[in-house]
Design a protein around this motif. Sequence first.
Motif, PDB file in Angstrom:
ATOM      1  N   PRO A 103     -11.123  62.484  14.945  1.00  0.00           N
ATOM      2  CA  PRO A 103     -10.048  62.275  14.378  1.00  0.00           C
ATOM      3  C   PRO A 103     -10.364  61.045  14.748  1.00  0.00           C
ATOM      4  CG  PRO A 103      -9.483  64.024  14.791  1.00  0.00           C
ATOM      5  CD  PRO A 103     -11.015  64.179  15.364  1.00  0.00           C
ATOM      6  N   GLU A 104     -10.648  60.371  13.363  1.00  0.00           N
ATOM      7  CA  GLU A 104      -9.728  58.383  14.416  1.00  0.00           C
ATOM      8  C   GLU A 104      -8.927  58.686  15.342  1.00  0.00           C
ATOM      9  OE1 GLU A 104      -9.213  54.974  11.420  1.00  0.00           O
ATOM     10  OE2 GLU A 104      -8.006  56.778  10.411  1.00  0.00           O
ATOM     11  N   PRO A 105      -8.942  58.042  16.277  1.00  0.00           N
ATOM     12  CA  PRO A 105      -7.292  57.449  16.983  1.00  0.00           C
ATOM     13  C   PRO A 105      -5.669  58.030  16.450  1.00  0.00           C
ATOM     14  CG  PRO A 105      -9.551  56.272  17.581  1.00  0.00           C
ATOM     15  CD  PRO A 105      -9.527  56.345  16.245  1.00  0.00           C
ATOM     16  N   ARG A 106      -5.834  57.348  15.939  1.00  0.00           N
ATOM     17  CA  ARG A 106      -4.271  57.045  14.621  1.00  0.00           C
ATOM     18  C   ARG A 106      -4.184  58.910  14.237  1.00  0.00           C
ATOM     19  NH1 ARG A 106      -4.405  52.899  10.078  1.00  0.00           N
ATOM     20  NH2 ARG A 106      -7.274  53.467   9.562  1.00  0.00           N
ATOM     21  N   ASP A 107      -5.629  59.130  14.296  1.00  0.00           N
ATOM     22  CA  ASP A 107      -5.601  60.348  13.231  1.00  0.00           C
ATOM     23  C   ASP A 107      -4.998  61.665  13.903  1.00  0.00           C
ATOM     24  OD1 ASP A 107      -5.375  62.033  10.668  1.00  0.00           O
ATOM     25  OD2 ASP A 107      -7.737  61.872  10.496  1.00  0.00           O
ATOM     26  N   VAL A 108      -5.154  61.741  15.313  1.00  0.00           N
ATOM     27  CA  VAL A 108      -5.260  62.851  15.691  1.00  0.00           C
ATOM     28  C   VAL A 108      -4.095  63.197  16.045  1.00  0.00           C
ATOM     29  CG1 VAL A 108      -5.917  63.372  18.404  1.00  0.00           C
ATOM     30  CG2 VAL A 108      -7.059  62.089  17.460  1.00  0.00           C
ATOM     31  N   TYR A 109      -3.649  64.550  15.142  1.00  0.00           N
ATOM     32  CA  TYR A 109      -2.815  65.506  16.012  1.00  0.00           C
ATOM     33  C   TYR A 109      -2.864  66.138  17.551  1.00  0.00           C
ATOM     34  CZ  TYR A 109       1.989  67.885  14.755  1.00  0.00           C
ATOM     35  OH  TYR A 109       2.471  68.680  14.728  1.00  0.00           O
TER      36      TYR A 109
END
Lengths: 801, 801
Positions: A352-358
């Motif tokens: 995922p996008e880096p900021r989307d990673v959980y």
Amino acid sequence: MATLSDIALAAAINILSAFIFFVAFAILRLQPFNDRVYFPKWYLKGLRTDPVHGGTLMRKFVNLDWKSYVRFLNWMPAAIRMPELELIDHAGLDSVVYLRIYLIGLKIFVPIAFLAWAVLVPVNWTSDGLANSKLKNLTSSDIDRISISNVQSGSQRFWAHIVIAYAFTFLTCFVLLKEYEKVAAMRLHFLASEKRRADQFTVLVRNIPPDPDESVGELVEHFFLVNHPDTYLTHQVVYNANTLAKLVKKKKKLQNWLVYYQNKLERTSQRPEIKTGFLGLCGAKVDAIDHHNAEIDRLSKEIALERDKVTNDPKSTMPAAFVSFKSRWGAAVCAQTQQTRNPTSWLTDWAPEPRDVYWSNLAIPYVSLTIRRLIMAVAFFFLTFFFMIPIAFVQTLASLDGIRKSAPWLEPIISVPFIKSFIQGFLPGIALKLFLIFLPTILMIMAKFEGFGSISSLERRAAARYYIFNFVNIFLGNLLTGTAFQQLDTFLHQSANEYPITIGTAIPLKASFFISYIMVDGWAGIAAEVLMLKPLIIYHLKNFFLVKTEKDREEAMDAGSIGFNTGEPRIQLYFLLGLVYAPVTPTVLPFIIVFFGLAYVVFRHQIINVYNQEYESGAAFWPDVHVRIVIALIISQIVLMGLLTTKKAAQSTPFLIALPILTIWFHRYCKGRFESAFVKYPLQEAMMKDTLERATEPNLNLKAYLQNAYVHRVFKASLDEDDDEDGDSQKWETESVPVPTKRQSRRGTPVPSKISVSGASSPSLPERQSRRSTPVPSKISVSGASSPSLPDSSFRSPPEP
Amino acid sequence: MATLSDIALAAAINILSAFIFFVAFAILRLQPFNDRVYFPKWYLKGLRTDPVHGGTLMRKFVNLDWKSYVRFLNWMPAAIRMPELELIDHAGLDSVVYLRIYLIGLKIFVPIAFLAWAVLVPVNWTSDGLANSKLKNLTSSDIDRISISNVQSGSQRFWAHIVIAYAFTFLTCFVLLKEYEKVAAMRLHFLASEKRRADQFTVLVRNIPPDPDESVGELVEHFFLVNHPDTYLTHQVVYNANTLAKLVKKKKKLQNWLVYYQNKLERTSQRPEIKTGFLGLCGAKVDAIDHHNAEIDRLSKEIALERDKVTNDPKSTMPAAFVSFKSRWGAAVCAQTQQTRNPTSWLTDWAPEPRDVYWSNLAIPYVSLTIRRLIMAVAFFFLTFFFMIPIAFVQTLASLDGIRKSAPWLEPIISVPFIKSFIQGFLPGIALKLFLIFLPTILMIMAKFEGFGSISSLERRAAARYYIFNFVNIFLGNLLTGTAFQQLDTFLHQSANEYPITIGTAIPLKASFFISYIMVDGWAGIAAEVLMLKPLIIYHLKNFFLVKTEKDREEAMDAGSIGFNTGEPRIQLYFLLGLVYAPVTPTVLPFIIVFFGLAYVVFRHQIINVYNQEYESGAAFWPDVHVRIVIALIISQIVLMGLLTTKKAAQSTPFLIALPILTIWFHRYCKGRFESAFVKYPLQEAMMKDTLERATEPNLNLKAYLQNAYVHRVFKASLDEDDDEDGDSQKWETESVPVPTKRQSRRGTPVPSKISVSGASSPSLPERQSRRSTPVPSKISVSGASSPSLPDSSFRSPPEP
């Protein structure tokens, strides 16, 4: 049954309240001191500054220009005017495609309403079913006269409804098909025209099997060097950095306080003192600035220690890694193929996008995942059908008798008339209301427990569940009597061909209820959305009590986001109501059209000016939206079938059975035709972008670009902050992509956002300006978001020797 | 209800008939003139020769060695003795895994039977439900006394059944899990240990979009050179070669006649003459050999012309191609990824084995495919539920009254007593019987119409449909009364929770019916399978009337194959019966165990000696088998739930509801864990094989190996035959893989198949022998099968100058 005048009255009330909300919004948004509430997006993008500079103190807080109040609905055309392409640049594809859901509503229901009013209303109106059945003690209203109820049982007029049902189905499918095609094209174009982003080159590898001899990092490197020898570039192991995250957070807080005390010192020229004890209320007095400096130093050392521990201790390495490739082609190949014999180890998928990673879900093993899914499926079933049981229990407890029984010593208090009436009138309802408010949160927690690895997929999952909950408890729950559990019981004791009949008979009866529901939830509710009462109050409270520094003020802004997990299921309810009522009670349609139109404008405004989307999934949610509208269509067809059966028009049933079959086939066709655009990444596209890039930037140092893209957010923040001295920040400058917009440093630059200041003067940003606000490379914007000091320090101050 | 003695009588009859079949088989198979009927596989593999050489004329036809008759069941241990690994070499993985289905039956039902007889039978036997209800005019038998019917309503004894149902579920799931694991490992091992095969390097590309400027071939080459630059090797366009196929077939027939006449000339020294007119009955007399030579020459020219036309005319190029890669890794990557934006063009998938390709379906466009699926889904629904309607219509027509009405002029004929009784007794039944015989063919035609591209997938699809048909029309059809359509109607008018009750109540009542069904279809039917009556008769008829040359005799052999599309659904019916009856009427279990044991031995024997599998899919059908057993398990649980509800043991229902949920979860777990082994090809495996190959054979000319692997079967036959002169056959010799077994040229070699000659003397081939019969490279075996003259000519005769 409500009469036309009842409905008109309700409509008037709701229109009035919507009008009041709009007027209040128009007044509040023009006040400079609310600027950060109503235009946070422009602040976050660095294109708008506090309107503090210049002007009198009065003008700083209140807008005295009376002309601006006259045109109080001007924001509406302004919101619509920004072209779609520019909006994609401004707010991302997710938001734009989300808006298209409302547009679809209009595209479907405007022609449907015309058709229904042109064909069905005359047919129904000239019938006399109700006049005849009045003999049987039934009262009817004008609404009923233009609904299907007015057609006599067994009448040949039902053929009109059947033909119209076909027309509705084809129309809806046509719109859906065109829209799927368009959104898929938009997504592919978006992905193709994107700047270089770390996630284009990166694959998330999960479930790396443990190896006694090698660390996870070595294992990953060897594995990919062997199996993707030509394309493998580098990798980034995922660490369990929860302790580190806490420390970094603490340090940030202390730094914030330090700035506050330094500001205070500057203003008052008096060194501030604080007490070190509990909440600063007791303990020895110390110099605040020295104390904080000492604390920050201590924490910095602790963080360094913890960081060393995390990177060196194999126990804090999770069996997952982000693997980057030399080309998009390599990443596309790795993401779409299976790596080893065991399909549950070395699982590869698009990062995922880096900021989307959980982050915390990245290390769940396969077996655990399947068990979690099972548990959550069962839990959700009980949540949907039995949620009333604990609430009823709480309601019993919260009743007067309940309190008397469980806590007799409260007797004197609850005998006070005011408290008594409060308990009787308010407490029982509040339990249900609280539950419904927290339901999206509960569903999000359930999705997190299930182990999805990105925020976008968490939201999609929660949305799917919320849709089902709404369908059972709002749609069926209001159509039929009794709780969901009682309904379930009734359904289980009914034969399968009676389901549509049960629902079909209830549909026309509940038309006026759903009309008022649409007005309250859809009209006034949407109008309230634009007012943003909650963020407004919270911002001012924070501003008054908590804001100490400029950075604090920035953090006090709560831009919020679309909230796909609650917003989309809510829209879907309107699709369901619209499609179900279209052939039955066409009166409902205008109300739904007003909802879609109003919501489109309001949300377009919000997306332009307020919401700050946390991630960009490239409209990955569209297949879900599509399938839910198709489900609504099928439900409407089945319900109509049931209704016509009760109307003794059974000879028409075969014609209606074909409809759901055709619709399901249509769905399968669309799925095969378009879905892969949302799941896979075609090699041809990847190869094209790779070739282009190689030609234009032959000397690109991709490895440096990707090296730290997928470091844990907090871990990276600490890295960046502490490593500025090591010259680590230089690598940012090697990049050819646009540098991140430096929020604070841009303050006061001569680029005021023309569109948002007045919405009336100049509708859109000049082309050049909006281009500058293209999606910045996500990696940087993440670090920029989590630690805003990074870009400043790395760009303004030269690396220390 | 049948009593125990009824069942015993039926069992005796069926055992006797099975015994008779076995004796007949034992006698017939020992006769040398039946050798090609009972051991065709060994002939096809070239390991057995006609027992004509040596011995008297008498011994040539009849086996006079009385000792061999004594041990008439000796083939059974012989069939079991061949180890599994050798069997994979001998018959392929498909056959071996198919046998494992029977083994699973034993593994599941033997322990279940023990458990059921140890726990349930005492519990049921010692109850007195039937004794009490006898007062209500119900008769009962011994079978009923040990079934669940004997337990009184509302008894606490039902807890035993519930606990046992849990035990059965866990046992079945455990066996299924282990078996899935084992089969997946076998498949992966099989694929890994396989010799180099064309399909490992090749991907089938379908739906190539038309291009105005380039031919399909050029388009394919350019596309893959751009998008798979490092791995693309070569490609083979698919031609529409139906006309060519006809011509080649005609030529082959003429060549066959030519050989016949040449043989005749040798024997009689008289030039044979034929008439050129209709069927050789009229027209001018010509010299047969000259005439045939001339005809063959003419056809050869025609074929050459047609071949030129097909290869050069763009209209006969289909938009599909077989694309080969330099490495298995490259093919694995291409097969698993999406190529372009449009997911309906440039569809890539693993190429089936060359002999598995179903050529005529390769060019169906995507939209057409989805429409075909829809049409077939609807058609199959009607076929399943309404197939009785046309049959009933035919039956009415075929009745005396029907004939009298429609054809009154037949009145004198049908008044003849014999014809009258024939029409009355035979015609009505024959319509149904004919339909059931042709049903698998109908289902195969339906699957072909749906457009699957390989024979194996066609068979899997047909099997799935046949399973559903069997479930509805044999299982439900015999449980409940009335036709499938009437049942459908009943079900639609019943409430959903009554379904299990309806079926549950019927289950114990029909136990004796299904026991006799198992004996007739499962015992005697399986015993009849080994006798191969139909191929026996057809072979001898052909041998007597048609066989002219040695090649004809070879073609008269009908080895047949397992017939997955009919065999597997049939086994599944037994799984369903066994699992449903296990907790209800344990009496059924021993009969099912006998079926599985017997069928295992018989089919193992057939696979070793008779069946000649047309293709090798590497057990790709296993996920289907697995899911159907799971469905049978779930049905059994639901039925038990319904049954216990009628027995007023409703408080136990919650415990039973958990079972299907757990089972569905188990299925999902298995699917995620193992299914990809049957769908994808892991890159690690591909890379390992590539690396190994590169190390061992650095100078391999892969392009030459792959160039003609995927030429249309008939097209290739003509190519090979005509191009022998061009030295084209030399390329075969560059291959390092074992050359194809040359059936005719091996005749008389000193390798008689020890196992099949006597089945008693030496149970298995020596290791070295069986190794030699490893799967030959499929490409060659196809061409070897279609035109047997090729290997001979290419290996024996040097290329002509």
